[in-house]
Scaffold this motif. Structure first.
Motif, PDB file in Angstrom:
ATOM      1  N   GLY A  48      23.926  53.851  42.293  1.00  0.00           N
ATOM      2  CA  GLY A  48      25.212  53.700  42.962  1.00  0.00           C
ATOM      3  C   GLY A  48      25.902  52.414  42.559  1.00  0.00           C
ATOM      4  N   ALA A  49      27.083  52.199  43.114  1.00  0.00           N
ATOM      5  CA  ALA A  49      27.794  50.941  42.895  1.00  0.00           C
ATOM      6  C   ALA A  49      26.979  49.804  43.500  1.00  0.00           C
ATOM      7  N   PRO A  50      26.980  48.618  42.883  1.00  0.00           N
ATOM      8  CA  PRO A  50      26.157  47.522  43.387  1.00  0.00           C
ATOM      9  C   PRO A  50      26.665  46.919  44.690  1.00  0.00           C
ATOM     10  N   ILE A  51      27.890  47.234  45.087  1.00  0.00           N
ATOM     11  CA  ILE A  51      28.437  46.780  46.365  1.00  0.00           C
ATOM     12  C   ILE A  51      28.783  48.006  47.197  1.00  0.00           C
ATOM     13  N   ALA A  52      28.176  48.106  48.354  1.00  0.00           N
ATOM     14  CA  ALA A  52      28.454  49.233  49.239  1.00  0.00           C
ATOM     15  C   ALA A  52      29.704  48.937  50.070  1.00  0.00           C
ATOM     16  N   ARG A  53      30.648  49.861  50.061  1.00  0.00           N
ATOM     17  CA  ARG A  53      31.844  49.796  50.898  1.00  0.00           C
ATOM     18  C   ARG A  53      32.566  48.445  50.823  1.00  0.00           C
ATOM     19  N   PRO A  54      33.113  48.076  49.678  1.00  0.00           N
ATOM     20  CA  PRO A  54      33.894  46.826  49.636  1.00  0.00           C
ATOM     21  C   PRO A  54      35.044  46.890  50.625  1.00  0.00           C
ATOM     22  N   GLY A  55      35.334  45.744  51.247  1.00  0.00           N
ATOM     23  CA  GLY A  55      36.431  45.718  52.208  1.00  0.00           C
ATOM     24  C   GLY A  55      37.765  46.013  51.552  1.00  0.00           C
ATOM     25  N   LYS A  56      37.960  45.473  50.372  1.00  0.00           N
ATOM     26  CA  LYS A  56      39.184  45.752  49.622  1.00  0.00           C
ATOM     27  C   LYS A  56      38.914  45.546  48.139  1.00  0.00           C
ATOM     28  N   VAL A  57      39.714  46.221  47.329  1.00  0.00           N
ATOM     29  CA  VAL A  57      39.687  46.040  45.885  1.00  0.00           C
ATOM     30  C   VAL A  57      41.058  45.513  45.485  1.00  0.00           C
ATOM     31  N   VAL A  58      41.086  44.276  45.035  1.00  0.00           N
ATOM     32  CA  VAL A  58      42.326  43.627  44.622  1.00  0.00           C
ATOM     33  C   VAL A  58      42.358  43.609  43.099  1.00  0.00           C
ATOM     34  N   CYS A  59      43.491  43.940  42.529  1.00  0.00           N
ATOM     35  CA  CYS A  59      43.582  44.057  41.068  1.00  0.00           C
ATOM     36  C   CYS A  59      44.671  43.136  40.518  1.00  0.00           C
ATOM     37  N   ILE A  60      44.431  42.676  39.295  1.00  0.00           N
ATOM     38  CA  ILE A  60      45.391  41.822  38.587  1.00  0.00           C
ATOM     39  C   ILE A  60      45.894  42.599  37.373  1.00  0.00           C
ATOM     40  N   GLY A  61      47.200  42.803  37.313  1.00  0.00           N
ATOM     41  CA  GLY A  61      47.783  43.562  36.218  1.00  0.00           C
ATOM     42  C   GLY A  61      48.289  42.679  35.096  1.00  0.00           C
ATOM     43  N   LEU A  62      48.318  43.232  33.898  1.00  0.00           N
ATOM     44  CA  LEU A  62      48.921  42.571  32.731  1.00  0.00           C
ATOM     45  C   LEU A  62      48.335  41.181  32.500  1.00  0.00           C
ATOM     46  N   ASN A  63      47.006  41.062  32.631  1.00  0.00           N
ATOM     47  CA  ASN A  63      46.383  39.741  32.565  1.00  0.00           C
ATOM     48  C   ASN A  63      45.806  39.396  31.195  1.00  0.00           C
ATOM     49  N   TYR A  64      46.033  40.245  30.198  1.00  0.00           N
ATOM     50  CA  TYR A  64      45.704  39.923  28.810  1.00  0.00           C
ATOM     51  C   TYR A  64      47.000  40.070  28.010  1.00  0.00           C
ATOM     52  N   ARG A  65      47.295  39.098  27.174  1.00  0.00           N
ATOM     53  CA  ARG A  65      48.567  39.130  26.457  1.00  0.00           C
ATOM     54  C   ARG A  65      48.707  40.374  25.592  1.00  0.00           C
ATOM     55  N   ASP A  66      47.601  40.797  24.956  1.00  0.00           N
ATOM     56  CA  ASP A  66      47.717  41.968  24.086  1.00  0.00           C
ATOM     57  C   ASP A  66      47.960  43.240  24.886  1.00  0.00           C
ATOM     58  N   ALA A  68      49.604  43.287  27.855  1.00  0.00           N
ATOM     59  CA  ALA A  68      51.000  43.197  28.280  1.00  0.00           C
ATOM     60  C   ALA A  68      51.929  43.655  27.161  1.00  0.00           C
ATOM     61  N   ALA A  69      51.606  43.243  25.927  1.00  0.00           N
ATOM     62  CA  ALA A  69      52.440  43.619  24.786  1.00  0.00           C
ATOM     63  C   ALA A  69      52.422  45.125  24.555  1.00  0.00           C
ATOM     64  N   GLU A  70      51.234  45.751  24.626  1.00  0.00           N
ATOM     65  CA  GLU A  70      51.184  47.194  24.392  1.00  0.00           C
ATOM     66  C   GLU A  70      51.847  47.969  25.525  1.00  0.00           C
ATOM     67  N   SER A  71      51.988  47.319  26.705  1.00  0.00           N
ATOM     68  CA  SER A  71      52.656  47.943  27.844  1.00  0.00           C
ATOM     69  C   SER A  71      54.158  47.722  27.817  1.00  0.00           C
ATOM     70  N   GLY A  72      54.634  46.916  26.853  1.00  0.00           N
ATOM     71  CA  GLY A  72      56.051  46.619  26.758  1.00  0.00           C
ATOM     72  C   GLY A  72      56.523  45.606  27.775  1.00  0.00           C
ATOM     73  N   ALA A  73      55.597  44.776  28.280  1.00  0.00           N
ATOM     74  CA  ALA A  73      55.934  43.806  29.327  1.00  0.00           C
ATOM     75  C   ALA A  73      55.773  42.386  28.808  1.00  0.00           C
ATOM     76  N   GLU A  74      56.557  41.476  29.372  1.00  0.00           N
ATOM     77  CA  GLU A  74      56.399  40.064  29.073  1.00  0.00           C
ATOM     78  C   GLU A  74      55.159  39.538  29.816  1.00  0.00           C
ATOM     79  N   PRO A  75      54.442  38.573  29.234  1.00  0.00           N
ATOM     80  CA  PRO A  75      53.336  37.954  29.980  1.00  0.00           C
ATOM     81  C   PRO A  75      53.846  37.388  31.302  1.00  0.00           C
ATOM     82  N   PRO A  76      53.195  37.692  32.407  1.00  0.00           N
ATOM     83  CA  PRO A  76      53.711  37.268  33.713  1.00  0.00           C
ATOM     84  C   PRO A  76      53.583  35.769  33.929  1.00  0.00           C
ATOM     85  N   ALA A  77      54.523  35.215  34.713  1.00  0.00           N
ATOM     86  CA  ALA A  77      54.482  33.793  35.048  1.00  0.00           C
ATOM     87  C   ALA A  77      53.483  33.521  36.164  1.00  0.00           C
TER      88      ALA A  77
END
Length: 265
Positions: A48-66, A68-77
């Protein structure tokens, strides 16, 4: 897993927020050093997953420059933050389901951070690193049409069932080493699609944790997906999105390896 690669029974019901908050990692380490943890034969057992029932899953988008580029987005500030339903978390070898009416289900290999202490308004990078219990491999599966073309926020394309294989291991921070020096790779049907390194993150692990603590309280057992390098289906000519029968394999240096077969919801 001990130094010889044997799996051992930690003597606890499961690894969750309460386990981490109560010093469970230290208890297990001490028991292992005393020789109190029996070897487990895992042949034929589901991991199974090593953490049972995480309270929340927080995600960071566009956090690699390459990426972001393939997504057509500018690197975020500043870090791009979105949430993923906690019940998307499944085991590292479980089946990933393409949602009904999906035409753009995509893969994303990521370094996952697991929080081990309650954190709010952290002031420094050192404080941020101190609240991390460990790291794991995450596959931040995404449905791009739901994410970008159906209105609303990104969460809609990120929270479908089975959309976050996690594991196989929770590797403690001391054993994982420098989180900014880990290679990440993902294959689909044996073809290498992603091949990146955490040193290419726009916002590193310490800054992500510090930053998030200014906007939300991080609790033991919470999971943070820290972003993905280039090579997702959305950025590949022909956009070879996932279909039933495809096989994904993922690895991060020192954290193990995942493998999922794709099914249909």
């Amino acid at each position: 897993m001990d130094a010889s690669g044997n799996l051992r029974d930690i003597g606890e019901p499961e690894i969750d927020g309460a386990f981490l908050a109560s010093g469970g990692v230290a208890r297990v380490r001490d028991a292992l050093e005393r020789g109190d943890l029996p070897v487990v034969d895992a042949a034929g057992l589901r991991i199974g997953a090593p953490i049972a029932r995480p309270g929340k899953v927080v995600c960071i988008g566009l956090n690699y420059r390459d990426h972001a580029a393939e997504s057509g987005a500018e690197p975020p500030a500043e870090p791009v933050v979105f949430m993923k339903a906690a019940n998307t978390v499944i085991g590292p070898y479980d089946e990933v389901l393409v949602p009904r009416d999906s035409v753009k289900t995509d893969w994303e290999v990521e370094l996952a951070v697991v929080i081990g202490k309650r954190a709010r308004y952290l002031d420094s990078r050192e404080e941020a690193l101190d609240v991390i219990a460990g790291y794991a491999i995450s596959n931040d599966v995404s449905e791009r049409e739901f994410q970008f073309e159906r209105g609303g926020q990104w969460d809609k394309g990120k929270s479908c069932e089975t959309f976050n294989p996690l594991g196989p291991w929770l590797v403690t921070a001391d054993e994982a080493g420098d989180p900014q020096s880990l290679g990440l790779r993902l294959w689909v049907n044996g073809e290498l699609r992603q091949n990146g390194d955490t040193k290419e993150m726009i916002f590193d692990v310490a800054e992500i944790v510090r930053y998030l603590s200014r906007f939300m309280v991080l609790e033991p057992g919470d999971v943070i997906n820290t972003g993905t390098p280039a090579g997702v289906a959305m950025g590949i000519p022909g956009q070879p999105y996932l279909r039933a029968g495809d096989v994904m394999e993922l690895e991060v240096d020192g954290l193990g390896r995942q493998r999922q077969t794709v099914g249909q919801a």
